[in-house]
Motif scaffolding. Structure first.
Motif, PDB file in Angstrom:
ATOM      1  N   ILE A  14       0.853  -1.187   0.000  1.00 31.91           N
ATOM      2  CA  ILE A  14       0.000   0.000   0.000  1.00 31.91           C
ATOM      3  C   ILE A  14       0.890   1.239   0.000  1.00 31.91           C
ATOM      4  CG2 ILE A  14      -1.852   1.245   1.158  1.00 31.91           C
ATOM      5  CD1 ILE A  14      -2.520  -1.385   2.650  1.00 31.91           C
ATOM      6  N   PRO A  15       0.751   2.118  -1.007  1.00 32.63           N
ATOM      7  CA  PRO A  15       1.557   3.347  -1.022  1.00 32.63           C
ATOM      8  C   PRO A  15       1.241   4.249   0.178  1.00 32.63           C
ATOM      9  CG  PRO A  15       0.586   2.935  -3.180  1.00 32.63           C
ATOM     10  CD  PRO A  15      -0.056   1.976  -2.216  1.00 32.63           C
ATOM     11  N   ARG A  16       2.298   4.788   0.763  1.00 26.90           N
ATOM     12  CA  ARG A  16       2.147   5.682   1.918  1.00 26.90           C
ATOM     13  C   ARG A  16       1.224   6.856   1.585  1.00 26.90           C
ATOM     14  NH1 ARG A  16       4.486   5.594   6.294  1.00 26.90           N
ATOM     15  NH2 ARG A  16       6.269   4.392   5.579  1.00 26.90           N
ATOM     16  N   GLU A  17       1.286   7.360   0.358  1.00 28.72           N
ATOM     17  CA  GLU A  17       0.437   8.502  -0.008  1.00 28.72           C
ATOM     18  C   GLU A  17      -1.049   8.150   0.118  1.00 28.72           C
ATOM     19  OE1 GLU A  17       0.111   9.264  -4.515  1.00 28.72           O
ATOM     20  OE2 GLU A  17       1.927   8.053  -4.318  1.00 28.72           O
ATOM     21  N   PHE A  18      -1.423   6.889  -0.116  1.00 26.57           N
ATOM     22  CA  PHE A  18      -2.812   6.471   0.049  1.00 26.57           C
ATOM     23  C   PHE A  18      -3.192   6.451   1.531  1.00 26.57           C
ATOM     24  CE2 PHE A  18      -3.052   3.786  -4.131  1.00 26.57           C
ATOM     25  CZ  PHE A  18      -2.889   4.946  -4.869  1.00 26.57           C
ATOM     26  N   ILE A  19      -2.278   5.975   2.361  1.00 30.54           N
ATOM     27  CA  ILE A  19      -2.532   5.953   3.812  1.00 30.54           C
ATOM     28  C   ILE A  19      -2.687   7.387   4.314  1.00 30.54           C
ATOM     29  CG2 ILE A  19      -1.607   5.302   6.078  1.00 30.54           C
ATOM     30  CD1 ILE A  19      -2.437   2.895   4.324  1.00 30.54           C
ATOM     31  N   PHE A  49      -0.069  -8.518  -3.754  1.00 27.59           N
ATOM     32  CA  PHE A  49      -1.095  -7.620  -4.263  1.00 27.59           C
ATOM     33  C   PHE A  49      -0.570  -6.205  -4.138  1.00 27.59           C
ATOM     34  CE2 PHE A  49      -4.776  -5.028  -4.621  1.00 27.59           C
ATOM     35  CZ  PHE A  49      -5.719  -5.762  -5.329  1.00 27.59           C
ATOM     36  N   SER A  50      -0.543  -5.467  -5.252  1.00 25.84           N
ATOM     37  CA  SER A  50      -0.116  -4.074  -5.251  1.00 25.84           C
ATOM     38  C   SER A  50      -1.331  -3.168  -5.352  1.00 25.84           C
ATOM     39  CB  SER A  50       0.817  -3.794  -6.435  1.00 25.84           C
ATOM     40  OG  SER A  50       2.013  -4.511  -6.295  1.00 25.84           O
ATOM     41  N   VAL A  51      -1.532  -2.343  -4.339  1.00 28.50           N
ATOM     42  CA  VAL A  51      -2.614  -1.367  -4.361  1.00 28.50           C
ATOM     43  C   VAL A  51      -2.171  -0.221  -5.261  1.00 28.50           C
ATOM     44  CG1 VAL A  51      -3.978   0.248  -2.985  1.00 28.50           C
ATOM     45  CG2 VAL A  51      -3.429  -2.026  -2.068  1.00 28.50           C
ATOM     46  N   THR A  52      -2.945   0.013  -6.311  1.00 30.55           N
ATOM     47  CA  THR A  52      -2.605   1.063  -7.277  1.00 30.55           C
ATOM     48  C   THR A  52      -3.637   2.183  -7.300  1.00 30.55           C
ATOM     49  OG1 THR A  52      -3.701  -0.190  -9.028  1.00 30.55           O
ATOM     50  CG2 THR A  52      -1.317  -0.513  -8.774  1.00 30.55           C
ATOM     51  N   ASP A 131      -4.053   7.762  15.749  1.00 29.30           N
ATOM     52  CA  ASP A 131      -3.391   6.659  15.069  1.00 29.30           C
ATOM     53  C   ASP A 131      -2.524   7.210  13.943  1.00 29.30           C
ATOM     54  OD1 ASP A 131      -2.878   3.995  14.469  1.00 29.30           O
ATOM     55  OD2 ASP A 131      -4.658   3.767  13.230  1.00 29.30           O
ATOM     56  N   LYS A 132      -1.529   6.446  13.546  1.00 31.25           N
ATOM     57  CA  LYS A 132      -0.699   6.826  12.405  1.00 31.25           C
ATOM     58  C   LYS A 132      -0.233   5.548  11.719  1.00 31.25           C
ATOM     59  CE  LYS A 132       3.141   9.643  11.003  1.00 31.25           C
ATOM     60  NZ  LYS A 132       4.165  10.582  11.319  1.00 31.25           N
ATOM     61  N   ASN A 133      -0.275   5.545  10.411  1.00 32.31           N
ATOM     62  CA  ASN A 133       0.200   4.408   9.611  1.00 32.31           C
ATOM     63  C   ASN A 133      -0.445   3.082  10.008  1.00 32.31           C
ATOM     64  OD1 ASN A 133       1.919   6.000   8.019  1.00 32.31           O
ATOM     65  ND2 ASN A 133       3.500   5.904   9.588  1.00 32.31           N
ATOM     66  N   LEU A 134      -1.712   3.140  10.391  1.00 32.07           N
ATOM     67  CA  LEU A 134      -2.502   1.955  10.727  1.00 32.07           C
ATOM     68  C   LEU A 134      -2.037   1.245  11.996  1.00 32.07           C
ATOM     69  CD1 LEU A 134      -2.797   0.476   7.109  1.00 32.07           C
ATOM     70  CD2 LEU A 134      -4.391   2.037   8.261  1.00 32.07           C
ATOM     71  N   ALA A 135      -1.219   1.917  12.807  1.00 31.18           N
ATOM     72  CA  ALA A 135      -0.604   1.282  13.977  1.00 31.18           C
ATOM     73  C   ALA A 135      -1.612   0.747  14.984  1.00 31.18           C
ATOM     74  CB  ALA A 135       0.348   2.260  14.663  1.00 31.18           C
ATOM     75  N   HIS A 136      -2.730   1.440  15.173  1.00 34.10           N
ATOM     76  CA  HIS A 136      -3.713   1.006  16.173  1.00 34.10           C
ATOM     77  C   HIS A 136      -5.024   0.579  15.525  1.00 34.10           C
ATOM     78  CE1 HIS A 136      -1.010   2.277  19.303  1.00 34.10           C
ATOM     79  NE2 HIS A 136      -0.894   3.444  18.705  1.00 34.10           N
ATOM     80  N   SER A 137      -4.977   0.350  14.230  1.00 30.93           N
ATOM     81  CA  SER A 137      -6.165  -0.079  13.498  1.00 30.93           C
ATOM     82  C   SER A 137      -6.407  -1.568  13.716  1.00 30.93           C
ATOM     83  CB  SER A 137      -5.985   0.210  12.009  1.00 30.93           C
ATOM     84  OG  SER A 137      -5.873   1.605  11.783  1.00 30.93           O
ATOM     85  N   ALA A 138      -7.636  -1.980  13.482  1.00 34.09           N
ATOM     86  CA  ALA A 138      -8.007  -3.394  13.574  1.00 34.09           C
ATOM     87  C   ALA A 138      -8.097  -3.950  12.149  1.00 34.09           C
ATOM     88  CB  ALA A 138      -9.331  -3.545  14.295  1.00 34.09           C
ATOM     89  N   PHE A 139      -7.532  -5.124  11.944  1.00 33.73           N
ATOM     90  CA  PHE A 139      -7.492  -5.765  10.626  1.00 33.73           C
ATOM     91  C   PHE A 139      -8.269  -7.074  10.679  1.00 33.73           C
ATOM     92  CE2 PHE A 139      -3.959  -2.953  10.650  1.00 33.73           C
ATOM     93  CZ  PHE A 139      -3.694  -2.617   9.334  1.00 33.73           C
ATOM     94  N   TYR A 140      -9.121  -7.246   9.683  1.00 31.51           N
ATOM     95  CA  TYR A 140      -9.927  -8.458   9.580  1.00 31.51           C
ATOM     96  C   TYR A 140      -9.770  -9.015   8.169  1.00 31.51           C
ATOM     97  CZ  TYR A 140     -12.022  -6.807  13.874  1.00 31.51           C
ATOM     98  OH  TYR A 140     -12.201  -6.383  15.166  1.00 31.51           O
ATOM     99  N   ILE A 160       0.844  -6.717   5.577  1.00 31.47           N
ATOM    100  CA  ILE A 160       0.714  -5.332   5.103  1.00 31.47           C
ATOM    101  C   ILE A 160       2.078  -4.653   5.068  1.00 31.47           C
ATOM    102  CG2 ILE A 160      -0.338  -3.081   5.528  1.00 31.47           C
ATOM    103  CD1 ILE A 160      -2.386  -5.251   4.834  1.00 31.47           C
ATOM    104  N   LYS A 161       2.409  -4.124   3.903  1.00 37.75           N
ATOM    105  CA  LYS A 161       3.646  -3.350   3.736  1.00 37.75           C
ATOM    106  C   LYS A 161       3.292  -1.984   3.174  1.00 37.75           C
ATOM    107  CE  LYS A 161       6.009  -7.081   4.720  1.00 37.75           C
ATOM    108  NZ  LYS A 161       6.154  -7.394   6.109  1.00 37.75           N
ATOM    109  N   ILE A 162       3.616  -0.915   3.919  1.00 31.39           N
ATOM    110  CA  ILE A 162       3.403   0.440   3.442  1.00 31.39           C
ATOM    111  C   ILE A 162       4.669   0.869   2.706  1.00 31.39           C
ATOM    112  CG2 ILE A 162       2.928   2.829   4.092  1.00 31.39           C
ATOM    113  CD1 ILE A 162       1.424   1.715   6.534  1.00 31.39           C
TER     114      ILE A 162
END
Length: 164
Positions: A14-19, A49-52, A131-140, A160-162
């Protein structure tokens, strides 16, 4: 045997600019007291998978006595699906904000836009303010046997790789 949906995906880039864009959008909408949804689309190549593309579907932001939510109508879902098909893209994840803690509610389970096994749903807490960079987000991840299943921190770190 052909892999089921997105179950074979081991890495999501996932590109950082999208985050950064998602956090800004969630914070702006959160200041108005509403949740917001975005979608990550792109292409798969083997287990990667590349998020574009970052998509903000047209959505109705709702505040009711039961709480906050958003609604994407069928016409908008059809428009997005046509665009995905015409461009050979797939959705890998939906991401949305919550006003407080990050968790997958019953409504999140029932009304998910992602319906492909292996797809992801990410919930950002506090409209993205704490939160920043999904650090405290929940992933399902949508799994065939268990439905929407929360991923452990180690699974998230592996998956997940930013990217810059």
């Amino acid at each position: 045997m052909e892999p089921i949906g997105l179950m074979h995906i081991e890495t999501v880039l996932i590109p950082r600019e999208f985050i950064d864009s998602v956090y800004k959008e969630f914070q702006d909408t959160g200041q108005e007291g509403f949740e917001r949804l975005a979608l990550f689309a792109g292409k798969k190549s083997g287990p990667e998978f590349s998020v574009t593309h970052l998509l903000y579907p047209k959505q109705q932001l709702l505040r009711t006595p039961e709480g906050l939510s958003f609604q994407v109508d069928g016409e908008e879902l059809e428009r997005i699906n046509e665009w995905l098909f015409q461009n050979s893209y797939s959705l890998i994840a939906q991401i949305h904000s919550h006003p407080s803690e990050a968790y997958h509610s019953e409504a999140d389970d029932a009304l998910a836009i992602i319906t492909t096994f292996g797809g992801l749903s990410i919930v950002v807490p506090d409209y993205g303010f704490s939160d920043k960079n999904l650090a405290h987000s929940a992933f399902y991840r949508l799994l065939p046997d268990t439905g929407w299943t929360e991923l452990s921190p180690n699974q998230v770190t592996s998956l997940i790789k930013i990217t810059d």
